[in-house]
Design a protein around this motif. Structure first.
Motif, PDB file in Angstrom:
ATOM      1  N   ALA A  95      15.802   3.770   0.179  1.00  0.00           N
ATOM      2  CA  ALA A  95      16.009   4.868   0.978  1.00  0.00           C
ATOM      3  C   ALA A  95      15.418   4.576   2.338  1.00  0.00           C
ATOM      4  O   ALA A  95      15.710   5.412   3.331  1.00  0.00           O
ATOM      5  N   GLY A  96      14.771   3.499   2.549  1.00  0.00           N
ATOM      6  CA  GLY A  96      13.692   3.358   3.678  1.00  0.00           C
ATOM      7  C   GLY A  96      12.488   3.734   4.057  1.00  0.00           C
ATOM      8  O   GLY A  96      11.894   3.726   4.941  1.00  0.00           O
ATOM      9  N   TYR A  97      11.822   4.018   2.825  1.00  0.00           N
ATOM     10  CA  TYR A  97      10.781   4.621   2.833  1.00  0.00           C
ATOM     11  C   TYR A  97       9.574   3.919   2.689  1.00  0.00           C
ATOM     12  O   TYR A  97       9.831   3.060   1.570  1.00  0.00           O
ATOM     13  N   ALA A  98       8.435   3.803   3.180  1.00  0.00           N
ATOM     14  CA  ALA A  98       7.180   3.056   2.639  1.00  0.00           C
ATOM     15  C   ALA A  98       6.732   3.835   1.424  1.00  0.00           C
ATOM     16  O   ALA A  98       6.959   5.247   1.434  1.00  0.00           O
ATOM     17  N   VAL A  99       6.147   3.197   0.580  1.00  0.00           N
ATOM     18  CA  VAL A  99       5.329   3.665  -0.490  1.00  0.00           C
ATOM     19  C   VAL A  99       3.844   3.631  -0.515  1.00  0.00           C
ATOM     20  O   VAL A  99       3.592   2.682  -0.381  1.00  0.00           O
ATOM     21  N   ILE A 100       3.256   4.968  -0.542  1.00  0.00           N
ATOM     22  CA  ILE A 100       1.804   5.060  -0.406  1.00  0.00           C
ATOM     23  C   ILE A 100       1.393   5.340  -1.995  1.00  0.00           C
ATOM     24  O   ILE A 100       1.876   6.374  -2.396  1.00  0.00           O
ATOM     25  N   THR A 101       0.394   4.698  -2.557  1.00  0.00           N
ATOM     26  CA  THR A 101      -0.287   4.984  -3.800  1.00  0.00           C
ATOM     27  C   THR A 101      -1.610   4.819  -3.718  1.00  0.00           C
ATOM     28  O   THR A 101      -2.091   4.570  -2.671  1.00  0.00           O
ATOM     29  N   GLY A 102      -2.565   5.388  -4.670  1.00  0.00           N
ATOM     30  CA  GLY A 102      -3.719   5.063  -4.788  1.00  0.00           C
ATOM     31  C   GLY A 102      -4.237   3.685  -4.914  1.00  0.00           C
ATOM     32  O   GLY A 102      -5.478   3.383  -4.963  1.00  0.00           O
ATOM     33  N   GLY A 103      -3.489   2.943  -5.108  1.00  0.00           N
ATOM     34  CA  GLY A 103      -3.757   1.612  -5.080  1.00  0.00           C
ATOM     35  C   GLY A 103      -3.932   0.906  -6.524  1.00  0.00           C
ATOM     36  O   GLY A 103      -4.275  -0.480  -6.625  1.00  0.00           O
ATOM     37  N   GLY A 104      -4.288   1.691  -7.568  1.00  0.00           N
ATOM     38  CA  GLY A 104      -4.965   1.159  -8.765  1.00  0.00           C
ATOM     39  C   GLY A 104      -3.889   0.871  -9.850  1.00  0.00           C
ATOM     40  O   GLY A 104      -2.833   0.692  -9.372  1.00  0.00           O
ATOM     41  N   PRO A 105      -4.100   0.819 -10.973  1.00  0.00           N
ATOM     42  CA  PRO A 105      -3.191   0.391 -12.054  1.00  0.00           C
ATOM     43  C   PRO A 105      -2.387   1.506 -12.483  1.00  0.00           C
ATOM     44  O   PRO A 105      -2.353   2.593 -11.826  1.00  0.00           O
ATOM     45  N   GLY A 106      -1.622   1.514 -13.485  1.00  0.00           N
ATOM     46  CA  GLY A 106      -0.872   2.359 -14.408  1.00  0.00           C
ATOM     47  C   GLY A 106       0.378   2.797 -13.357  1.00  0.00           C
ATOM     48  O   GLY A 106       0.982   1.993 -13.049  1.00  0.00           O
ATOM     49  N   CYS A 107       0.591   4.126 -13.307  1.00  0.00           N
ATOM     50  CA  CYS A 107       1.888   4.693 -12.379  1.00  0.00           C
ATOM     51  C   CYS A 107       1.861   4.177 -11.033  1.00  0.00           C
ATOM     52  O   CYS A 107       2.651   4.177 -10.497  1.00  0.00           O
ATOM     53  N   MET A 108       0.463   4.032 -10.560  1.00  0.00           N
ATOM     54  CA  MET A 108       0.349   3.837  -8.994  1.00  0.00           C
ATOM     55  C   MET A 108       1.009   2.343  -8.701  1.00  0.00           C
ATOM     56  O   MET A 108       1.500   1.900  -7.767  1.00  0.00           O
ATOM     57  N   GLU A 109       0.322   1.554  -9.628  1.00  0.00           N
ATOM     58  CA  GLU A 109       0.964  -0.039  -9.873  1.00  0.00           C
ATOM     59  C   GLU A 109       2.455   0.046  -9.800  1.00  0.00           C
ATOM     60  O   GLU A 109       2.934  -0.996  -9.266  1.00  0.00           O
ATOM     61  N   ALA A 110       3.021   0.673 -10.903  1.00  0.00           N
ATOM     62  CA  ALA A 110       4.575   0.844 -11.167  1.00  0.00           C
ATOM     63  C   ALA A 110       5.094   1.172  -9.760  1.00  0.00           C
ATOM     64  O   ALA A 110       6.247   0.322  -9.521  1.00  0.00           O
ATOM     65  N   ALA A 111       4.702   2.332  -9.240  1.00  0.00           N
ATOM     66  CA  ALA A 111       5.491   2.556  -7.815  1.00  0.00           C
ATOM     67  C   ALA A 111       5.261   1.545  -6.719  1.00  0.00           C
ATOM     68  O   ALA A 111       6.338   1.217  -6.208  1.00  0.00           O
ATOM     69  N   ASN A 112       4.248   0.526  -6.606  1.00  0.00           N
ATOM     70  CA  ASN A 112       3.893  -0.130  -5.810  1.00  0.00           C
ATOM     71  C   ASN A 112       4.832  -1.521  -6.002  1.00  0.00           C
ATOM     72  O   ASN A 112       5.325  -2.185  -5.311  1.00  0.00           O
ATOM     73  N   LYS A 113       5.241  -1.686  -7.443  1.00  0.00           N
ATOM     74  CA  LYS A 113       5.834  -2.960  -7.828  1.00  0.00           C
ATOM     75  C   LYS A 113       7.177  -2.350  -7.472  1.00  0.00           C
ATOM     76  O   LYS A 113       7.968  -3.612  -7.051  1.00  0.00           O
ATOM     77  N   GLY A 114       7.891  -1.405  -8.024  1.00  0.00           N
ATOM     78  CA  GLY A 114       9.314  -0.996  -7.496  1.00  0.00           C
ATOM     79  C   GLY A 114       9.466  -1.412  -6.006  1.00  0.00           C
ATOM     80  O   GLY A 114      10.464  -1.799  -5.633  1.00  0.00           O
ATOM     81  N   THR A 115       8.377  -0.849  -5.414  1.00  0.00           N
ATOM     82  CA  THR A 115       8.575  -0.770  -3.651  1.00  0.00           C
ATOM     83  C   THR A 115       8.583  -2.482  -3.494  1.00  0.00           C
ATOM     84  O   THR A 115       9.466  -2.750  -2.555  1.00  0.00           O
ATOM     85  N   THR A 116       7.608  -3.163  -3.807  1.00  0.00           N
ATOM     86  CA  THR A 116       7.603  -4.560  -3.415  1.00  0.00           C
ATOM     87  C   THR A 116       8.887  -5.390  -3.935  1.00  0.00           C
ATOM     88  O   THR A 116       9.494  -6.338  -2.913  1.00  0.00           O
ATOM     89  N   GLU A 117       9.330  -5.122  -5.130  1.00  0.00           N
ATOM     90  CA  GLU A 117      10.626  -5.814  -5.681  1.00  0.00           C
ATOM     91  C   GLU A 117      11.924  -5.569  -4.903  1.00  0.00           C
ATOM     92  O   GLU A 117      12.593  -6.165  -4.899  1.00  0.00           O
ATOM     93  N   ALA A 118      11.685  -4.460  -4.250  1.00  0.00           N
ATOM     94  CA  ALA A 118      12.965  -3.951  -3.421  1.00  0.00           C
ATOM     95  C   ALA A 118      12.698  -4.175  -1.748  1.00  0.00           C
ATOM     96  O   ALA A 118      13.710  -4.110  -1.094  1.00  0.00           O
ATOM     97  N   GLY A 119      11.808  -4.982  -1.737  1.00  0.00           N
ATOM     98  CA  GLY A 119      11.537  -5.505  -0.170  1.00  0.00           C
ATOM     99  C   GLY A 119      10.928  -4.386   0.815  1.00  0.00           C
ATOM    100  O   GLY A 119      11.028  -4.634   1.888  1.00  0.00           O
ATOM    101  N   GLY A 120      10.348  -3.491   0.311  1.00  0.00           N
ATOM    102  CA  GLY A 120       9.671  -2.269   0.916  1.00  0.00           C
ATOM    103  C   GLY A 120       8.460  -2.626   1.217  1.00  0.00           C
ATOM    104  O   GLY A 120       7.714  -3.334   0.968  1.00  0.00           O
ATOM    105  N   VAL A 121       7.743  -1.609   2.123  1.00  0.00           N
ATOM    106  CA  VAL A 121       6.323  -1.722   2.600  1.00  0.00           C
ATOM    107  C   VAL A 121       5.497  -1.021   1.407  1.00  0.00           C
ATOM    108  O   VAL A 121       5.812   0.280   1.277  1.00  0.00           O
ATOM    109  N   SER A 122       4.596  -1.505   0.780  1.00  0.00           N
ATOM    110  CA  SER A 122       3.846  -1.031  -0.229  1.00  0.00           C
ATOM    111  C   SER A 122       2.391  -0.784   0.018  1.00  0.00           C
ATOM    112  O   SER A 122       1.825  -1.861   0.339  1.00  0.00           O
TER     113      SER A 122
END
Length: 264
Positions: A95-122
């Motif tokens: 949808a065109g958004y960068a994704v910000i997380t706490g940078g750690g494992p678990g759910c944070m890693e999951a959201a960063n992973k999905g963003t990176t695999e889609a070519g987004g800014v993680s």
């Protein structure tokens, strides 16, 4: 046999072995116990706090429109909650958004992973903790903070909405701080989405029956919370609020331009 030593991240630094202090910067800042001369160091801490704000603002200023995703660091990879985070990160990126997380494992890693695999800014905004928690491998831009309140400012300042996956005390802290900022209109048109109807259902019922039911919050405050299991719906809620905010930004811009013209 590989020798292991204690390790801790402190802002931009990494310390190991005997260099690892017994307490964190946050603990020392908030601890008023001990000799009086300890308190006289607080003015110097202000400079370090200022530096963290400057570093965060400088690193994040050029981010595209972003959404912050919260969630438990204890969620194992491959679980339904983890995969929900991956799907959410992917949908937000598409949808065109960068994704910000706490940078750690678990759910944070999951959201960063999905963003990176889609070519987004993680993005990952880490924090110094008494126990080590490394930045996950899917973060493109990672910043380490010493102080929670500086980190929280960055989450809010550079996001247009929060999406909260299942989590524990830290996630609840971030959730209710976001709701308080929206309720008190410190931030406006700022959607807060809870992902996982089964996980969050009991909390939402309690908010309705106990908080709203006894007048601790107003009925309108219930509208601040959106609950869903569908990443597509979560994205629609974010983009909908974003569109409603765009005319307001244009009006503010025109108002400023008009004021400048009148002054000239």
């Amino acid at each position: 046999m590989k020798r292991t030593r204690p390790e801790r991240r402190q802002g931009s630094a990494v310390v190991r072995g005997d260099f690892v202090p017994e307490t964190t910067y946050d603990q020392r800042l908030l601890d008023r116990r001990g000799p009086a001369d300890w308190l006289h160091m607080d003015p110097w801490r202000v400079l370090r706090i200022q530096a963290e704000f400057v570093e965060g603002f400088g690193q994040l200023a050029e981010l595209p429109q972003a959404v912050t995703v919260f969630g438990s660091a204890r969620t194992p990879a491959g679980t339904p909650e983890y995969e929900l985070g991956v799907a959410l990160g992917r949908k937000l990126s598409e949808a065109g958004y960068a994704v910000i997380t706490g940078g750690g494992p678990g759910c944070m890693e999951a959201a960063n992973k999905g963003t990176t695999e889609a070519g987004g800014v993680s993005v990952g905004l880490g924090i110094e903790l008494p126990f080590e928690q490394s930045m996950n491998e899917y973060v493109d831009l990672g910043i380490e903070f010493r102080y929670f309140f500086v980190r929280k400012t960055m989450f809010v300042k550079y996001s247009c909405g929060f999406v909260t996956l299942p989590g524990g005390f830290g996630t609840l802290d971030e959730l209710f701080e976001a709701l308080t900022l929206v309720q008190t209109q410190k931030v406006t048109s700022f959607p807060v989405v809870l992902m996982g109807t089964e996980f969050w259902g009991g909390l939402v019922d309690w908010i309705k029956s106990t908080l709203e039911g006894t007048g601790k919050i107003s009925p309108a405050d219930l509208d601040l919370i959106h609950v869903t299991d569908d990443p597509d719906e979560a994205v629609r809620i974010i983009t909908g609020a974003d569109r409603s905010r765009s005319p307001q930004r244009e009006n503010e811009k025109e108002s400023v331009q008009g004021t400048v013209s009148d002054a000239q």
